[in-house]
Design an enzyme around this catalytic site. Structure first.
Site, PDB file in Angstrom:
ATOM      1  N   GLU A 176       0.833  -1.195   0.000  1.00  0.00           N
ATOM      2  CA  GLU A 176       0.000   0.000   0.000  1.00  0.00           C
ATOM      3  C   GLU A 176       0.870   1.249   0.000  1.00  0.00           C
ATOM      4  OE1 GLU A 176       0.798   1.474   2.986  1.00  0.00           O
ATOM      5  OE2 GLU A 176       1.774  -0.401   3.556  1.00  0.00           O
ATOM      6  N   GLU A 319       4.488  -0.491   1.914  1.00  0.00           N
ATOM      7  CA  GLU A 319       4.672  -0.790   0.490  1.00  0.00           C
ATOM      8  C   GLU A 319       4.708  -2.286   0.193  1.00  0.00           C
ATOM      9  OE1 GLU A 319       8.069   1.156  -1.231  1.00  0.00           O
ATOM     10  OE2 GLU A 319       7.610   3.088  -0.322  1.00  0.00           O
TER      11      GLU A 319
END
Length: 351
Positions: A176, A319
């Protein structure tokens, strides 16, 4: 009340107990004292059951990176400005971010989806534009998503997971990107777990202690506004989550329904994993947990999921980087499972 997507009721695939048992028996025959490779043995056996083969492998690895902005960023809950979300989407697509580097090093596939940054970046090479709006609402004053948006985001995650399965992926990593997403992830986790914001709120992008205290206050007010008694997990996700959290939730449920093992990343992704398990409890069987984040609330979520992560590297980037860092460990575990000689094959006397 938000309507549930019809596919939420679809069952998750069962774990292949025979393949796991075959892998376990092979581990007991390899040229080593039983159990001496510890959790490397455990994870190989788990993957064998999830993949339905006594010779498991994490490859090919598919990383799904969902990006979105959050209205609550206006409350000063992040050390970075909201413009960074869009800038980082460009950086990830250009190959300059941590997850981009790790994906290249691992030869893993990465799909980047813009679900709704504040500013529309326009067409970007390597980025799927699946925009649901210019970010979510400010949870301090309004629900994060309208009724249709949470289901739409979950459907986008579902479609991404189905593409991964159809392309032959054997391991799914969710990542994300979104300034203020530790705030919404914390709010969602507080509501799902029934714990105060002060127990879960952390520095996120690097807040000082007074900033963390302010962040906890914002989260507490948002939870008080939105988390009514007996609220469903889906409604909590709509009110307190974000586009990327909803997409991750949909992706994880779909992966379990389609038989694709999930390697869960850190704090934000674990909040989505928690939502997925609350919506469809059998999803938990398809999850491996990569690492324990440096975010102080991560341990509480892991405990709620009965999860024992493989590593603790004091990471807090997000991430999908923590999960990506664990892939080499999974590869080694599977190589040992497949390639070590048994006592009989090596002519070694057993214990």
């Amino acid at each position: 009340m938000t309507d549930r997507p019809g596919w939420l009721a679809d069952p998750c695939l069962p774990i292949d107990a025979m393949a796991a048992d075959t892998a376990r028996r092979r581990q007991d025959q390899l040229t080593k004292p039983p159990g001496s490779l510890g959790r490397l043995e455990e994870v190989a056996i788990r993957l064998a059951g999830l993949q339905g083969t006594a010779s498991p492998s994490p490859d090919p690895v598919q990383i799904l990176l969902f990006a979105a902005d959050h209205g609550v960023a206006a409350e000063g809950v992040s050390a970075f400005p909201q413009a960074v979300t869009n800038q980082m989407v460009r950086n990830i697509a250009a190959g300059g971010s941590a997850i981009s580097v790790l994906a290249r090093a691992l030869d893993a596939r990465i799909e980047i989806l813009d679900l709704g940054t504040v500013a529309d970046p326009g067409p970007l090479a390597g980025v799927r534009s699946e925009r649901l709006g210019p970010g979510t609402g400010n949870i301090l004053h309004e629900p994060a998503m309208r009724d249709g948006q949470v289901v739409a985001a979950m459907n986008l995650g579902r479609a991404a997971a189905e593409r991964a399965v159809d392309s032959g992926a054997r391991l799914l990593i969710g990542g994300e990107m979104g300034i203020a997403n530790t705030t919404v992830a914390t709010a969602l986790a507080c509501a799902l777990l029934g714990v105060p914001a002060t127990e879960l709120a952390g520095p996120g992008t690097g807040l000082e202690p007074d900033g963390v205290a302010h962040k906890a206050q914002v989260i507490a007010q948002a939870v008080a506004l939105h988390a009514a008694p007996n609220q469903t997990p889906l409604e909590l996700l709509r009110r307190l989550g974000g586009f990327e959290l909803a997409a991750l939730t949909g992706a994880f449920i779909t992966a379990a329904q389609r038989g694709l093992p999930i390697l869960v990343d850190g704090f934000v992704v674990t909040a989505a994993a928690l939502a997925a398990v609350r919506l469809q409890p059998e999803v938990r069987h398809w999850m491996l947990f990569s690492h324990e984040s440096a975010e102080p609330g991560h341990r509480r979520m892991l405990e709620a999921l009965d999860a024992d992560p493989l590593l603790d590297l004091a990471l807090r980037l997000g991430e999908g980087t923590g999960a990506a860092a664990v892939v080499p460990l999974l590869r080694l575990a599977c190589a040992l499972q497949r390639e070590m000689a048994t006592f009989d094959e090596a002519g070694v006397s057993g214990g």
